[in-house]
Motif scaffolding. Sequence first.
Motif, PDB file in Angstrom:
ATOM      1  N   PHE A 206       0.852  -1.174   0.000  1.00 23.97           N
ATOM      2  CA  PHE A 206       0.000   0.000   0.000  1.00 23.97           C
ATOM      3  C   PHE A 206       0.893   1.231   0.000  1.00 23.97           C
ATOM      4  CE2 PHE A 206      -3.087   2.812   2.416  1.00 23.97           C
ATOM      5  CZ  PHE A 206      -3.896   3.041   1.316  1.00 23.97           C
ATOM      6  N   ASP A 207       0.749   2.075  -1.001  1.00 18.74           N
ATOM      7  CA  ASP A 207       1.564   3.281  -1.149  1.00 18.74           C
ATOM      8  C   ASP A 207       1.046   4.367  -0.217  1.00 18.74           C
ATOM      9  OD1 ASP A 207       3.211   5.284  -2.023  1.00 18.74           O
ATOM     10  OD2 ASP A 207       2.234   5.536  -3.963  1.00 18.74           O
ATOM     11  N   LEU A 208       1.945   4.918   0.611  1.00 19.81           N
ATOM     12  CA  LEU A 208       1.573   5.972   1.559  1.00 19.81           C
ATOM     13  C   LEU A 208       2.106   7.331   1.129  1.00 19.81           C
ATOM     14  CD1 LEU A 208       2.574   4.135   4.870  1.00 19.81           C
ATOM     15  CD2 LEU A 208       0.328   4.209   3.824  1.00 19.81           C
ATOM     16  N   SER A 209       2.642   7.408  -0.074  1.00 21.27           N
ATOM     17  CA  SER A 209       3.385   8.605  -0.487  1.00 21.27           C
ATOM     18  C   SER A 209       2.539   9.800  -0.879  1.00 21.27           C
ATOM     19  CB  SER A 209       4.318   8.268  -1.649  1.00 21.27           C
ATOM     20  OG  SER A 209       5.471   7.631  -1.143  1.00 21.27           O
ATOM     21  N   VAL A 210       1.261   9.772  -0.611  1.00 24.60           N
ATOM     22  CA  VAL A 210       0.465  10.951  -0.905  1.00 24.60           C
ATOM     23  C   VAL A 210       0.954  12.045   0.033  1.00 24.60           C
ATOM     24  CG1 VAL A 210      -1.838  11.951  -0.916  1.00 24.60           C
ATOM     25  CG2 VAL A 210      -1.505   9.571  -1.611  1.00 24.60           C
ATOM     26  N   GLN A 211       1.612  13.029  -0.554  1.00 21.66           N
ATOM     27  CA  GLN A 211       2.176  14.087   0.278  1.00 21.66           C
ATOM     28  C   GLN A 211       1.090  15.064   0.675  1.00 21.66           C
ATOM     29  OE1 GLN A 211       5.440  15.263  -2.322  1.00 21.66           O
ATOM     30  NE2 GLN A 211       6.832  14.141  -0.994  1.00 21.66           N
ATOM     31  N   GLY A 212       1.270  15.658   1.843  1.00 24.29           N
ATOM     32  CA  GLY A 212       0.269  16.595   2.323  1.00 24.29           C
ATOM     33  C   GLY A 212       0.620  17.111   3.698  1.00 24.29           C
ATOM     34  N   SER A 213      -0.317  17.820   4.291  1.00 26.27           N
ATOM     35  CA  SER A 213      -0.053  18.463   5.575  1.00 26.27           C
ATOM     36  C   SER A 213      -0.263  17.532   6.766  1.00 26.27           C
ATOM     37  CB  SER A 213      -0.943  19.699   5.718  1.00 26.27           C
ATOM     38  OG  SER A 213      -2.300  19.316   5.645  1.00 26.27           O
ATOM     39  N   HIS A 214      -0.699  16.290   6.515  1.00 24.98           N
ATOM     40  CA  HIS A 214      -0.941  15.351   7.620  1.00 24.98           C
ATOM     41  C   HIS A 214       0.394  14.876   8.222  1.00 24.98           C
ATOM     42  CE1 HIS A 214      -0.623  13.029   3.901  1.00 24.98           C
ATOM     43  NE2 HIS A 214      -0.259  11.988   4.626  1.00 24.98           N
ATOM     44  N   SER A 215       0.351  14.506   9.493  1.00 27.00           N
ATOM     45  CA  SER A 215       1.550  14.015  10.174  1.00 27.00           C
ATOM     46  C   SER A 215       1.384  12.571  10.646  1.00 27.00           C
ATOM     47  CB  SER A 215       1.900  14.916  11.364  1.00 27.00           C
ATOM     48  OG  SER A 215       0.831  14.913  12.297  1.00 27.00           O
ATOM     49  N   ALA A 216       0.288  11.950  10.251  1.00 28.97           N
ATOM     50  CA  ALA A 216       0.026  10.571  10.663  1.00 28.97           C
ATOM     51  C   ALA A 216      -0.892   9.909   9.645  1.00 28.97           C
ATOM     52  CB  ALA A 216      -0.629  10.551  12.045  1.00 28.97           C
ATOM     53  N   GLN A 217      -0.937   8.585   9.727  1.00 32.13           N
ATOM     54  CA  GLN A 217      -1.846   7.856   8.853  1.00 32.13           C
ATOM     55  C   GLN A 217      -2.253   6.541   9.506  1.00 32.13           C
ATOM     56  OE1 GLN A 217      -0.874   6.219   4.729  1.00 32.13           O
ATOM     57  NE2 GLN A 217      -2.070   8.042   4.264  1.00 32.13           N
ATOM     58  N   ILE A 218      -3.532   6.205   9.342  1.00 29.64           N
ATOM     59  CA  ILE A 218      -4.008   4.877   9.733  1.00 29.64           C
ATOM     60  C   ILE A 218      -3.772   4.026   8.497  1.00 29.64           C
ATOM     61  CG2 ILE A 218      -5.968   3.514  10.521  1.00 29.64           C
ATOM     62  CD1 ILE A 218      -7.190   6.233  11.502  1.00 29.64           C
ATOM     63  N   MET A 219      -2.804   3.113   8.567  1.00 28.86           N
ATOM     64  CA  MET A 219      -2.374   2.368   7.382  1.00 28.86           C
ATOM     65  C   MET A 219      -3.353   1.269   7.013  1.00 28.86           C
ATOM     66  SD  MET A 219       1.756   1.969   7.748  1.00 28.86           S
ATOM     67  CE  MET A 219       1.765   1.086   9.300  1.00 28.86           C
ATOM     68  N   ALA A 220      -3.533   0.322   7.923  1.00 29.41           N
ATOM     69  CA  ALA A 220      -4.299  -0.878   7.571  1.00 29.41           C
ATOM     70  C   ALA A 220      -4.806  -1.562   8.827  1.00 29.41           C
ATOM     71  CB  ALA A 220      -3.420  -1.835   6.770  1.00 29.41           C
ATOM     72  N   LYS A 221      -5.749  -2.467   8.611  1.00 28.65           N
ATOM     73  CA  LYS A 221      -6.314  -3.243   9.717  1.00 28.65           C
ATOM     74  C   LYS A 221      -6.336  -4.709   9.311  1.00 28.65           C
ATOM     75  CE  LYS A 221     -10.898  -3.368  10.323  1.00 28.65           C
ATOM     76  NZ  LYS A 221     -12.273  -3.049  10.731  1.00 28.65           N
ATOM     77  N   LEU A 222      -5.877  -5.579  10.199  1.00 21.76           N
ATOM     78  CA  LEU A 222      -6.076  -7.020  10.070  1.00 21.76           C
ATOM     79  C   LEU A 222      -7.252  -7.354  10.969  1.00 21.76           C
ATOM     80  CD1 LEU A 222      -2.441  -8.458  10.408  1.00 21.76           C
ATOM     81  CD2 LEU A 222      -3.665  -7.857   8.338  1.00 21.76           C
ATOM     82  N   TYR A 223      -8.169  -8.187  10.482  1.00 25.94           N
ATOM     83  CA  TYR A 223      -9.316  -8.519  11.325  1.00 25.94           C
ATOM     84  C   TYR A 223      -9.789  -9.935  11.039  1.00 25.94           C
ATOM     85  CZ  TYR A 223     -12.003  -7.381   7.101  1.00 25.94           C
ATOM     86  OH  TYR A 223     -12.491  -7.341   5.826  1.00 25.94           O
ATOM     87  N   ARG A 224     -10.409 -10.530  12.060  1.00 15.30           N
ATOM     88  CA  ARG A 224     -10.955 -11.880  11.927  1.00 15.30           C
ATOM     89  C   ARG A 224     -12.348 -11.797  11.328  1.00 15.30           C
ATOM     90  NH1 ARG A 224      -8.002 -15.310  16.088  1.00 15.30           N
ATOM     91  NH2 ARG A 224      -7.204 -13.819  17.593  1.00 15.30           N
ATOM     92  N   HIS A 225     -12.596 -12.654  10.320  1.00 16.14           N
ATOM     93  CA  HIS A 225     -13.927 -12.708   9.712  1.00 16.14           C
ATOM     94  C   HIS A 225     -14.188 -14.154   9.292  1.00 16.14           C
ATOM     95  CE1 HIS A 225     -17.477 -11.315   7.623  1.00 16.14           C
ATOM     96  NE2 HIS A 225     -17.103 -12.003   6.559  1.00 16.14           N
ATOM     97  N   ASN A 226     -15.221 -14.760   9.856  1.00 15.22           N
ATOM     98  CA  ASN A 226     -15.571 -16.156   9.546  1.00 15.22           C
ATOM     99  C   ASN A 226     -14.369 -17.100   9.649  1.00 15.22           C
ATOM    100  OD1 ASN A 226     -18.220 -15.426   9.088  1.00 15.22           O
ATOM    101  ND2 ASN A 226     -17.913 -15.128   6.895  1.00 15.22           N
ATOM    102  N   GLY A 227     -13.612 -16.942  10.716  1.00 15.00           N
ATOM    103  CA  GLY A 227     -12.504 -17.863  10.987  1.00 15.00           C
ATOM    104  C   GLY A 227     -11.229 -17.623  10.206  1.00 15.00           C
TER     105      GLY A 227
END
Length: 193
Positions: free
Chosen positions: A145-166
Amino acid sequence: MSVNLSKGQKISLDKEAGGALSQVTMGLGWDSVKSKGFLGFGSKSADIDLDASCLLFDEANKPVDTVWFRQLKSRDGSVVHSGDNRTGAGDGDDEQVTVNLQQVPANVKSIVFTVNSFTGQSFAQVQNAYCRLLNAKDGKEVARFDLSVQGSHSAQIMAKLYRHNGEWKMHAIGENGTGRTFDELLPQVAQHL
C-alpha cells in the motif's frame, strides 16, 4: 505475486498468499524529501522519524494492547516490533511489526497499524513511503500500500487485520490524520473498528 492495494480495499490474506498464513510482517519504509541547496548544489534531507505502531482491539472495540517503539512486544508475545528507525535512511523496510496470527489471543478481533511523524514533520517532507504485508515465514510480499500521498498530515491509519468467519483479512485504510503518537489517532481509529 503481491497485490497493490488501493485505499479502502479489503483482501483475504490466505487467498492472496496462496495458503494459510501463520505469521505476517507489516513493513514500513520511507525517505525524506531532499531540499535543494544554493544553485542546486548541496542538496540535503532532514531526518524524519516515522513510527509504526500496532493497536490490538477486542470484540467491544476496546484497546487490549499496543506495540510501538516504547513497547516492542505485546504482553502475550504475539506481536513484535523491530525497533525504532529515526531517519528512514537505507533501502527496504525501515520498521517492521511481526504478528504471529496463531498466537494472537482469541479475544483480539482486530489489529490496526498506524504511522506517525514523531518529529512532527508533515508528509509533505516524506517520499517513497509505503507499508507492505509479508509472509513472515518466507519473506514473500502479499500486499503493498503506497503511503506517499504528500500533504499536511503528520500521521496515517495504514491498515487493519481482522478476523472474519474464521480467517484473517486485511483492510487498507490509508486515512490521513494528525499526531506525533498513536494515542492522538485513537478517536479516528475507532471509526474503522
